[in-house]
Scaffold this motif. Structure first.
Motif, PDB file in Angstrom:
ATOM      1  N   THR A 139       0.852  -1.189   0.000  1.00 27.86           N
ATOM      2  CA  THR A 139       0.000   0.000   0.000  1.00 27.86           C
ATOM      3  C   THR A 139       0.888   1.240   0.000  1.00 27.86           C
ATOM      4  O   THR A 139       2.076   1.165   0.349  1.00 27.86           O
ATOM      5  CB  THR A 139      -0.910   0.044   1.244  1.00 27.86           C
ATOM      6  N   ALA A 140       0.316   2.369  -0.338  1.00 20.96           N
ATOM      7  CA  ALA A 140       1.090   3.614  -0.366  1.00 20.96           C
ATOM      8  C   ALA A 140       1.704   3.898   1.010  1.00 20.96           C
ATOM      9  O   ALA A 140       2.866   4.311   1.110  1.00 20.96           O
ATOM     10  CB  ALA A 140       0.201   4.766  -0.814  1.00 20.96           C
ATOM     11  N   GLU A 141       0.951   3.640   2.080  1.00 19.23           N
ATOM     12  CA  GLU A 141       1.450   3.886   3.435  1.00 19.23           C
ATOM     13  C   GLU A 141       2.616   2.944   3.776  1.00 19.23           C
ATOM     14  O   GLU A 141       3.646   3.377   4.294  1.00 19.23           O
ATOM     15  CB  GLU A 141       0.322   3.694   4.452  1.00 19.23           C
ATOM     16  N   GLU A 142       2.451   1.662   3.462  1.00 25.67           N
ATOM     17  CA  GLU A 142       3.518   0.686   3.728  1.00 25.67           C
ATOM     18  C   GLU A 142       4.773   1.013   2.931  1.00 25.67           C
ATOM     19  O   GLU A 142       5.887   0.999   3.467  1.00 25.67           O
ATOM     20  CB  GLU A 142       3.052  -0.726   3.361  1.00 25.67           C
ATOM     21  N   VAL A 143       4.594   1.312   1.669  1.00 29.48           N
ATOM     22  CA  VAL A 143       5.741   1.625   0.810  1.00 29.48           C
ATOM     23  C   VAL A 143       6.424   2.896   1.301  1.00 29.48           C
ATOM     24  O   VAL A 143       7.648   2.982   1.299  1.00 29.48           O
ATOM     25  CB  VAL A 143       5.318   1.719  -0.674  1.00 29.48           C
ATOM     26  N   SER A 165       9.460   2.938  -5.080  1.00 32.49           N
ATOM     27  CA  SER A 165       8.085   3.177  -4.631  1.00 32.49           C
ATOM     28  C   SER A 165       7.076   2.778  -5.709  1.00 32.49           C
ATOM     29  O   SER A 165       6.066   2.133  -5.420  1.00 32.49           O
ATOM     30  CB  SER A 165       7.919   4.653  -4.262  1.00 32.49           C
ATOM     31  N   GLN A 166       7.363   3.139  -6.942  1.00 29.63           N
ATOM     32  CA  GLN A 166       6.463   2.799  -8.058  1.00 29.63           C
ATOM     33  C   GLN A 166       6.332   1.288  -8.235  1.00 29.63           C
ATOM     34  O   GLN A 166       5.249   0.772  -8.470  1.00 29.63           O
ATOM     35  CB  GLN A 166       6.978   3.430  -9.368  1.00 29.63           C
ATOM     36  N   THR A 169       4.384  -0.279  -4.955  1.00 32.09           N
ATOM     37  CA  THR A 169       3.008   0.124  -4.684  1.00 32.09           C
ATOM     38  C   THR A 169       2.059  -0.583  -5.643  1.00 32.09           C
ATOM     39  O   THR A 169       2.192  -0.480  -6.862  1.00 32.09           O
ATOM     40  CB  THR A 169       2.839   1.650  -4.805  1.00 32.09           C
ATOM     41  N   LYS A 171      -1.127  -0.955  -7.670  1.00 29.12           N
ATOM     42  CA  LYS A 171      -2.074  -0.022  -8.290  1.00 29.12           C
ATOM     43  C   LYS A 171      -3.456  -0.658  -8.303  1.00 29.12           C
ATOM     44  O   LYS A 171      -3.596  -1.828  -8.632  1.00 29.12           O
ATOM     45  CB  LYS A 171      -1.666   0.311  -9.726  1.00 29.12           C
TER      46      LYS A 171
END
Length: 172
Positions: A139-143, A165-166, A169, A171
């Motif tokens: 998830t964005a938060e985990e990453v 990050s890309q 994460t 999508k």
């Protein structure tokens, strides 16, 4: 013809009797420390198992064409096998479960990872700010928490961290 037959028999006999014992966890780490010292890198240890889908995802992300060199240039990555199913216990690295316990991660799930200096000091681990295992961040938060830990333990630039990050994460 006789020699070929003898060699074939020896080969077949050898392949039937070879047991692949896993290397002891302390030996695996010592090898990683030595290489990291030589290359001026940190050691990225991933605890995983053959049945673990998230473990495979973590490795796939780290080995992706856009991330592989970024991790390689900053870390000596090594894997320790733990928590195998009864039929695959022989795949486990002896002592790896004890190391997992040392890092207070026995019951938190896998993958679990730690980033160490060449003396074995923990620089970062897979625990997030709530004390939960990030595992393979998705998830964005985990990453985001993963990227913070990579930034703290590497020479990765903002652009390189953005690439990682890309990749990590998921999508929706």
């Amino acid at each position: 013809m006789k020699i070929k037959s003898i060699l074939l028999c020896l080969f077949l006999l050898g392949s039937l009797t070879v047991v692949h014992a896993q290397e002891d966890a302390s030996t695996v780490l010592q090898t990683a420390y030595t290489q990291a010292k030589k290359e001026n890198k940190k050691v990225f240890v991933i605890f995983h198992a053959s049945w673990c889908g998230w473990c495979k995802k973590m490795e796939k992300n780290m080995e992706s064409p856009s991330c592989k060199k970024l991790f390689y240039n900053n870390y000596v990555t090594t894997f320790l096998t733990v928590q195998e199913s009864p039929k695959n216990k022989n795949l486990e690295n002896p002592g790896a479960a004890d190391l997992l316990a040392k890092y207070k991660a026995s019951g938190v799930g896998i993958p679990f990872w730690v980033i160490l200096d060449t003396d074995g000091t923990v620089l970062a681990d897979a625990f997030n700010s709530k004390g939960e295992n990030l595992g393979c961040p998705a998830t964005a938060e985990e990453v985001g928490e993963f990227i913070t830990k990579l930034k703290k333990t590497s020479k990765l630039t903002k652009a390189q961290l953005d690439v990682i990050s890309q990749v990590f994460t998921i999508k929706k």
